[in-house]
Enzyme design. Structure first.
Site, mmCIF file in Angstrom:
data_model
loop_
_atom_site.group_PDB
_atom_site.id
_atom_site.type_symbol
_atom_site.label_atom_id
_atom_site.label_comp_id
_atom_site.label_asym_id
_atom_site.label_seq_id
_atom_site.Cartn_x
_atom_site.Cartn_y
_atom_site.Cartn_z
ATOM 1 N N LYS A 22 9.629 -13.848 -20.094
ATOM 2 C CA LYS A 22 9.272 -15.004 -20.922
ATOM 3 C C LYS A 22 7.838 -15.459 -20.658
ATOM 4 O O LYS A 22 7.055 -15.672 -21.597
ATOM 5 C CB LYS A 22 10.236 -16.161 -20.655
ATOM 6 C CG LYS A 22 9.802 -17.506 -21.247
ATOM 7 C CD LYS A 22 10.746 -18.616 -20.824
ATOM 8 C CE LYS A 22 10.300 -19.960 -21.384
ATOM 9 N NZ LYS A 22 9.161 -20.536 -20.642
ATOM 10 N N ASN A 23 7.487 -15.635 -19.390
ATOM 11 C CA ASN A 23 6.172 -16.190 -19.074
ATOM 12 C C ASN A 23 5.041 -15.239 -19.447
ATOM 13 O O ASN A 23 3.942 -15.682 -19.788
ATOM 14 C CB ASN A 23 6.100 -16.563 -17.592
ATOM 15 C CG ASN A 23 6.982 -17.755 -17.258
ATOM 16 O OD1 ASN A 23 7.351 -18.513 -18.137
ATOM 17 N ND2 ASN A 23 7.328 -17.906 -15.992
ATOM 18 N N ARG A 97 5.436 -25.645 -24.802
ATOM 19 C CA ARG A 97 4.459 -25.705 -23.718
ATOM 20 C C ARG A 97 3.437 -24.578 -23.868
ATOM 21 O O ARG A 97 2.242 -24.761 -23.651
ATOM 22 C CB ARG A 97 5.189 -25.580 -22.379
ATOM 23 C CG ARG A 97 4.264 -25.609 -21.161
ATOM 24 C CD ARG A 97 3.768 -26.988 -20.887
ATOM 25 N NE ARG A 97 2.766 -27.016 -19.833
ATOM 26 C CZ ARG A 97 2.061 -28.083 -19.493
ATOM 27 N NH1 ARG A 97 2.238 -29.206 -20.140
ATOM 28 N NH2 ARG A 97 1.182 -28.051 -18.530
ATOM 29 N N ASP A 121 9.520 -28.160 -20.498
ATOM 30 C CA ASP A 121 10.456 -28.780 -19.556
ATOM 31 C C ASP A 121 9.922 -30.098 -19.009
ATOM 32 O O ASP A 121 8.726 -30.232 -18.751
ATOM 33 C CB ASP A 121 10.705 -27.841 -18.369
ATOM 34 C CG ASP A 121 11.581 -26.659 -18.748
ATOM 35 O OD1 ASP A 121 12.397 -26.816 -19.651
ATOM 36 O OD2 ASP A 121 11.433 -25.592 -18.133
ATOM 37 N N ASP A 319 9.755 -21.030 -10.209
ATOM 38 C CA ASP A 319 10.823 -20.932 -11.205
ATOM 39 C C ASP A 319 12.148 -20.462 -10.615
ATOM 40 O O ASP A 319 13.174 -20.525 -11.295
ATOM 41 C CB ASP A 319 10.398 -19.991 -12.334
ATOM 42 C CG ASP A 319 9.464 -20.659 -13.327
ATOM 43 O OD1 ASP A 319 9.351 -21.896 -13.294
ATOM 44 O OD2 ASP A 319 8.845 -19.954 -14.140
ATOM 45 N N MET A 341 5.629 -28.018 -6.234
ATOM 46 C CA MET A 341 4.809 -28.154 -7.430
ATOM 47 C C MET A 341 5.256 -29.296 -8.351
ATOM 48 O O MET A 341 4.438 -30.072 -8.831
ATOM 49 C CB MET A 341 4.799 -26.836 -8.203
ATOM 50 C CG MET A 341 3.792 -26.796 -9.340
ATOM 51 S SD MET A 341 3.617 -25.145 -10.054
ATOM 52 C CE MET A 341 2.871 -24.262 -8.683
#
Length: 434
Positions: A22-23, A97, A121, A319, A341
């Site tokens: 996904k990223n 995002r 998110d 993640d 984070m």
């Protein structure tokens, strides 16, 4: 709003093939704007965030054609800038995002860009200063309308520059990198993110004719070129999904083989799960997790409690912090989870506590998990998915629990995991989409 109804306590057995990352997809898809020539991308995941970004690209004038399962051809030879002034663009881009990474390619190729404040998110503060400071150091000028949360950037005077990234941001590095490849002169990006997904973007851009050196390090040097060309690119399997499946196997005591993992690209992810006592075997490029009745958390050399924390690559990816936390619930021993984070990412632990987990939320960034060692199981409850990763952590908890659980707001899970219910049901889970 859809929900999952999960009957827990079932042993799973079989093979799972991880989706495309996904990223990586969000970066790679934005990069198709950098050339007017066709770009073919393989292994694109069929998930909400990626599908929405592809639809947004089409609305902008990018031609998209499906060539096979997860394979698309894109051609950005007629991008409409009139569309960026529309309310429709503002609404659609604000939902994603990843839409902020359209700005870098716009600036590099067209010398201007517009974008609304992006969504995503709600896991804590996610400022965009790193992106815009990088653009400014290239010579771009931007304005922000607080009234409608809209960014406008003029990159007509951009020149290569030395850029210190104030935050080791993957999306920030990708955005500035995509602006720099078509900017005249030499750009140096120091303190750059170096995640495998960012390395993939660099490799793709170089195959298109960009001149990027230092790939895989935190120091990137970009020699600006005047034009980029078409290419063909295959995305990595999703490391977050691979880690989620490792945690799922451990929590449910199941035997699962994860296929085609590109293991060298996983960094310390397998070893971090091994620290929780999870056994796994590498079979070529597959990861086999045997059914374990128990698994024991390691301690430090002096016997003190293990801490698992997130860090920029090659550290442990943030993640997977939610997955590590939920996996520790049924381990033997205690672990401190430190999410450095994002200050809201651990708040889903209240739902796990309601299920019977022994977790102390120390503060917004730290939680101590006292493993149950399978002395008793979690119990099914009704809960809501607050974000993508917490949603899958809750799904793993529900699959291991006694009784029935219901997870609401599963649209969050669908944003990052492709047909997760269908794929898990195929190896023995009982998940009903309501």
């Amino acid at each position: 709003m859809a929900s999952f109804k999960i009957t827990g306590g079932r042993k799973l057995k079989g093979e799972l093939i991880p989706q495309g990352a996904k990223n990586e997809a969000l970066q790679i898809l934005c990069a198709v704007l950098l050339t007017k020539e066709p770009v073919i991308i393989h292994n694109i995941p069929n998930i909400r965030d990626v599908n929405k970004l592809m639809e947004l690209l089409e609305d902008m004038g990018v031609k998209r054609s499906k060539m096979g399962d997860g394979v698309y051809k894109f051609e950005a030879d007629d991008v409409s800038f009139d569309y960026f002034e529309t309310q429709e663009y503002k609404d659609k881009a604000a939902e994603l995002r990843g839409s902020v990474m359209l700005l870098g390619p716009m600036l590099g190729r067209f010398g201007r860009g517009k974008a609304p404040k992006p969504g995503g998110d709600k896991i804590g503060r996610r400022p965009l200063d790193t992106h815009f400071i990088g653009f400014q150091k290239l010579g771009a000028e931007f304005s922000y309308d607080a009234g409608d949360s809209f960014y406008s950037i003029d990159g007509s005077k951009m020149k290569g520059s030395y850029i210190w990234m104030e935050e080791i941001s993957v999306t920030g590095t990708a955005n500035v990198l995509m602006a720099a490849v078509l900017t005249e002169g030499t750009t140096t990006i120091y303190n750059a993110a170096c995640e495998p997904y960012l390395q993939q973007l660099c490799k793709m851009l170089n195959s298109m004719g960009a001149k990027i050196s230092g790939v895989g390090s935190n120091l990137l040097t970009i020699e600006g070129v005047t034009e980029l060309f078409g290419c063909e690119h295959t995305m990595l399997p999703d490391m977050i999904e691979i880690g989620s499946f490792i945690g799922l196997a451990a929590m449910t005591g199941s035997e699962i083989t994860i296929k085609n993992c590109r293991i060298p690209e996983l960094g310390i992810i397998p070893d971090t799960f091994r620290k929780l006592g999870i056994e796994m075997e590498f079979r070529g490029d597959d990861i086999h997790i045997p059914a374990q009745s128990n698994y024991k958390i390691s301690t430090l050399i002096d016997g003190s409690i293990l801490t698992v924390y997130d860090a920029p690559w090659p550290g442990f990816t943030p993640d997977l912090i939610s997955i590590i936390l939920v996996t520790a619930i049924q381990a033997k021993g205690t672990v401190l989870i430190h999410q450095k984070m994002f200050e809201s990412r651990l708040f889903f632990t209240d739902k796990l506590i309601d299920m019977g987990a022994q977790i102390i939320l120390c503060d917004p960034h730290r939680a101590t998990v006292i493993g149950l060692n399978r002395e008793y199981n979690l119990r099914g409850i009704r809960m809501t998915s607050p974000d993508i990763r917490a949603g899958v952590a809750l799904l793993i908890a529900a699959l291991s629990a006694d009784g029935t659980s219901i997870i609401d707001n599963i649209e969050q899970i669908d944003r990052g995991y492709q047909n997760i219910d269908t794929r898990l049901n195929a190896i023995g889970a009982e998940i009903v989409r309501v």
